[in-house]
Design a protein around this motif. Structure first.
Motif, mmCIF file in Angstrom:
data_model
loop_
_atom_site.group_PDB
_atom_site.id
_atom_site.type_symbol
_atom_site.label_atom_id
_atom_site.label_comp_id
_atom_site.label_asym_id
_atom_site.label_seq_id
_atom_site.Cartn_x
_atom_site.Cartn_y
_atom_site.Cartn_z
ATOM 1 N N UNK A 131 0.849 -1.403 0.077
ATOM 2 C CA UNK A 131 -0.062 -0.170 0.036
ATOM 3 C C UNK A 131 0.889 1.213 0.025
ATOM 4 N N UNK A 132 1.998 1.415 0.754
ATOM 5 C CA UNK A 132 3.118 2.271 0.839
ATOM 6 C C UNK A 132 4.207 1.674 0.302
ATOM 7 N N UNK A 133 5.074 2.550 -0.596
ATOM 8 C CA UNK A 133 6.387 2.237 -0.819
ATOM 9 C C UNK A 133 7.577 2.989 -0.039
ATOM 10 N N UNK A 134 8.568 2.147 0.342
ATOM 11 C CA UNK A 134 9.712 2.519 1.248
ATOM 12 C C UNK A 134 10.865 2.785 0.102
ATOM 13 N N UNK A 135 11.130 3.944 -0.165
ATOM 14 C CA UNK A 135 12.183 4.187 -1.106
ATOM 15 C C UNK A 135 13.174 4.913 -0.451
ATOM 16 N N UNK A 136 14.460 4.578 -1.044
ATOM 17 C CA UNK A 136 15.975 5.115 -0.205
ATOM 18 C C UNK A 136 16.736 6.083 -1.345
ATOM 19 N N UNK A 137 16.714 7.255 -1.303
ATOM 20 C CA UNK A 137 17.828 8.031 -1.982
ATOM 21 C C UNK A 137 19.184 7.376 -2.507
ATOM 22 N N UNK A 138 19.420 7.263 -3.693
ATOM 23 C CA UNK A 138 21.003 6.964 -3.995
ATOM 24 C C UNK A 138 21.934 7.757 -3.567
ATOM 25 N N UNK A 139 21.402 9.241 -3.706
ATOM 26 C CA UNK A 139 22.586 10.238 -3.343
ATOM 27 C C UNK A 139 22.955 10.229 -1.989
ATOM 28 N N UNK A 140 21.965 10.418 -0.849
ATOM 29 C CA UNK A 140 22.127 10.687 0.388
ATOM 30 C C UNK A 140 21.691 9.682 1.572
ATOM 31 N N UNK A 141 20.927 8.452 1.028
ATOM 32 C CA UNK A 141 20.582 7.488 1.745
ATOM 33 C C UNK A 141 19.298 7.962 2.453
ATOM 34 N N UNK A 142 18.801 9.028 2.296
ATOM 35 C CA UNK A 142 17.326 9.377 3.060
ATOM 36 C C UNK A 142 16.330 8.301 2.686
ATOM 37 N N UNK A 143 15.342 8.023 3.513
ATOM 38 C CA UNK A 143 14.529 6.948 3.660
ATOM 39 C C UNK A 143 13.013 8.000 3.533
ATOM 40 N N UNK A 144 12.232 7.382 2.492
ATOM 41 C CA UNK A 144 10.809 8.041 2.176
ATOM 42 C C UNK A 144 9.908 7.075 2.218
ATOM 43 N N UNK A 145 8.817 7.009 3.258
ATOM 44 C CA UNK A 145 7.647 6.250 2.933
ATOM 45 C C UNK A 145 6.626 7.033 2.157
ATOM 46 N N UNK A 146 6.077 6.270 1.221
ATOM 47 C CA UNK A 146 5.029 7.308 0.155
ATOM 48 C C UNK A 146 3.795 6.328 -0.209
ATOM 49 N N UNK A 147 2.821 6.861 -0.250
ATOM 50 C CA UNK A 147 1.530 6.078 -0.600
ATOM 51 C C UNK A 147 1.801 5.606 -2.128
ATOM 52 N N UNK A 148 1.071 4.333 -2.411
ATOM 53 C CA UNK A 148 1.349 3.946 -3.720
ATOM 54 C C UNK A 148 0.783 4.869 -4.909
ATOM 55 N N UNK A 149 -0.487 5.508 -4.812
ATOM 56 C CA UNK A 149 -0.865 6.328 -6.002
ATOM 57 C C UNK A 149 0.071 7.646 -5.990
ATOM 58 N N UNK A 150 0.625 8.135 -4.959
ATOM 59 C CA UNK A 150 1.703 9.284 -5.269
ATOM 60 C C UNK A 150 2.926 8.896 -5.634
ATOM 61 N N UNK A 151 3.424 7.290 -5.448
ATOM 62 C CA UNK A 151 4.758 7.142 -6.044
ATOM 63 C C UNK A 151 4.680 6.660 -7.509
#
Length: 67
Positions: free
Chosen positions: A32-52
């Motif tokens: 339902x949510x996507x956990x994504x990690x920035x390849x530049x700085x390693x910041x983690x972000x939890x984003x709802x599926x439609x927004x992703x």
């Protein structure tokens, strides 16, 4: 509109870049949510599926077993 399937380990290019300057993110969790990690700085972000799905520009790389 075609249904795009995303897998853990995919590297995606987002429409907007992160403040660190990178626009490439690795998918760490899907559902339902996507956990994504920035390849530049390693910041983690939890984003709802439609927004992703709206924010993704393209899939850059995919693990061989997921193709």
């Amino acid at each position: 509109m075609a249904f795009v399937r995303y897998y853990v380990g995919d590297v995606v290019k987002m429409k907007k870049s992160h403040p660190c300057g990178s626009d490439e993110w690795e998918v760490k969790r899907i559902g339902t949510d996507f956990l994504i990690v920035c390849n530049g700085c390693g910041h983690q972000l939890l984003m709802p599926r439609p927004k992703f799905e709206k924010a993704v520009k393209k899939i850059i790389s995919r693990l061989p077993e997921n193709e």
